[in-house]
Design a protein around this motif. Sequence first.
Motif, short mmCIF file in Angstrom:
data_model
loop_
_atom_site.label_atom_id
_atom_site.label_comp_id
_atom_site.label_asym_id
_atom_site.label_seq_id
_atom_site.Cartn_x
_atom_site.Cartn_y
_atom_site.Cartn_z
N ALA A 28 0.83 -1.21 0.00
CA ALA A 28 0.00 0.00 0.00
C ALA A 28 0.87 1.26 0.00
CB ALA A 28 -0.93 -0.01 1.20
N ALA A 29 1.91 1.28 0.80
CA ALA A 29 2.77 2.46 0.90
C ALA A 29 3.58 2.69 -0.38
CB ALA A 29 3.71 2.33 2.10
N ALA A 30 4.00 1.62 -1.03
CA ALA A 30 4.78 1.75 -2.26
C ALA A 30 3.90 2.02 -3.47
CB ALA A 30 5.60 0.48 -2.50
N GLY A 31 2.63 1.64 -3.36
CA GLY A 31 1.72 1.83 -4.48
C GLY A 31 1.89 0.82 -5.59
N THR A 32 2.57 -0.27 -5.28
CA THR A 32 2.79 -1.32 -6.28
C THR A 32 3.07 -2.63 -5.56
OG1 THR A 32 4.04 -1.94 -8.27
CG2 THR A 32 5.30 -0.90 -6.49
N ARG A 33 2.81 -3.72 -6.27
CA ARG A 33 3.07 -5.05 -5.72
C ARG A 33 4.55 -5.42 -5.85
NH1 ARG A 33 -0.66 -9.94 -5.99
NH2 ARG A 33 -2.07 -8.19 -6.08
N SER A 34 5.17 -5.00 -6.95
CA SER A 34 6.59 -5.30 -7.16
C SER A 34 7.16 -4.32 -8.18
CB SER A 34 6.80 -6.74 -7.63
OG SER A 34 6.30 -6.91 -8.94
N GLU A 35 8.47 -4.25 -8.18
CA GLU A 35 9.16 -3.39 -9.14
C GLU A 35 10.59 -3.86 -9.29
OE1 GLU A 35 9.75 0.71 -7.90
OE2 GLU A 35 9.75 0.10 -5.80
N ASP A 36 11.15 -3.57 -10.44
CA ASP A 36 12.57 -3.81 -10.66
C ASP A 36 13.30 -2.53 -10.29
OD1 ASP A 36 12.06 -5.80 -13.65
OD2 ASP A 36 12.20 -6.41 -11.55
N VAL A 37 14.34 -2.66 -9.49
CA VAL A 37 15.09 -1.51 -9.00
C VAL A 37 16.55 -1.70 -9.40
CG1 VAL A 37 15.80 -0.24 -6.94
CG2 VAL A 37 13.51 -1.26 -7.05
N SER A 85 22.91 -9.62 -8.79
CA SER A 85 22.00 -9.12 -9.81
C SER A 85 20.94 -10.17 -10.11
CB SER A 85 22.78 -8.78 -11.08
OG SER A 85 21.94 -8.09 -11.98
N GLY A 86 19.70 -9.74 -10.22
CA GLY A 86 18.60 -10.66 -10.48
C GLY A 86 17.95 -11.21 -9.23
N ALA A 87 18.48 -10.86 -8.06
CA ALA A 87 17.92 -11.36 -6.81
C ALA A 87 16.53 -10.76 -6.57
CB ALA A 87 18.84 -11.01 -5.64
N VAL A 88 15.76 -11.45 -5.73
CA VAL A 88 14.43 -10.99 -5.34
C VAL A 88 14.49 -10.61 -3.86
CG1 VAL A 88 12.00 -11.61 -5.06
CG2 VAL A 88 13.29 -12.43 -7.05
N VAL A 89 14.05 -9.39 -3.55
CA VAL A 89 14.00 -8.91 -2.18
C VAL A 89 12.54 -8.71 -1.81
CG1 VAL A 89 14.68 -7.07 -0.59
CG2 VAL A 89 16.25 -7.78 -2.41
N ASP A 90 12.08 -9.39 -0.77
CA ASP A 90 10.72 -9.25 -0.29
C ASP A 90 10.72 -8.31 0.91
OD1 ASP A 90 9.69 -11.07 -2.16
OD2 ASP A 90 10.12 -12.76 -0.85
N VAL A 91 9.76 -7.37 0.92
CA VAL A 91 9.59 -6.43 2.02
C VAL A 91 8.38 -6.87 2.81
CG1 VAL A 91 9.23 -4.02 2.65
CG2 VAL A 91 10.59 -4.58 0.62
N LEU A 92 8.61 -7.27 4.06
CA LEU A 92 7.56 -7.80 4.92
C LEU A 92 7.36 -6.90 6.12
CD1 LEU A 92 8.87 -11.47 4.94
CD2 LEU A 92 7.13 -10.51 3.43
N PRO A 93 6.27 -6.13 6.13
CA PRO A 93 6.02 -5.30 7.30
C PRO A 93 5.61 -6.19 8.48
CG PRO A 93 4.18 -5.16 5.78
CD PRO A 93 5.24 -5.99 5.11
N PRO A 94 5.65 -5.66 9.69
CA PRO A 94 5.22 -6.47 10.83
C PRO A 94 3.76 -6.91 10.64
CG PRO A 94 6.18 -4.39 11.55
CD PRO A 94 6.04 -4.30 10.07
N PHE A 95 3.51 -8.15 10.97
CA PHE A 95 2.16 -8.70 10.85
C PHE A 95 1.60 -8.92 12.24
CE2 PHE A 95 4.22 -10.04 6.93
CZ PHE A 95 3.25 -9.73 5.99
N ALA A 96 0.33 -8.65 12.40
CA ALA A 96 -0.35 -8.93 13.66
C ALA A 96 -0.95 -10.32 13.58
CB ALA A 96 -1.45 -7.90 13.91
N GLY A 97 -1.21 -10.89 14.69
CA GLY A 97 -1.84 -12.20 14.69
C GLY A 97 -1.09 -13.18 15.56
#
Length: 98
Positions: A28-37, A85-97
């Motif tokens: 939600a904060a990035a405004g996208t599900r994924s992107e190449d950086v 190069s070509g690696a995938v980085v996942d951004v995981l915010p804190p989850f409740a539960g």
Amino acid sequence: MSAPTRATSAPSAPTTTLTVRYFAGAKAAAGTRSEDVTVPAGATVDDLVAALAADHGEALARVLAAASFLLDEVAVRDRTVVPASGAVVDVLPPFAGG
């Protein structure tokens, strides 16, 4: 009359392209599900995080400050690691539960 100058292009610095995937509040904060950086070669996960915060602004910067990261599906414990190069980085915010 002066001699014409010839445009020269300096060799470009080497770069690394990474795929960044955002989850939950990070998406939600990035405004996208994924992107190449593209980052300079040798950039660390910390460098990537700083670039993402600069590119996307304060909302994502707040999420990134509390987020966990996966690098090619492995938890990042040392943010000074340099992704390949070509690696995938996942951004995981804190989850409740529980």
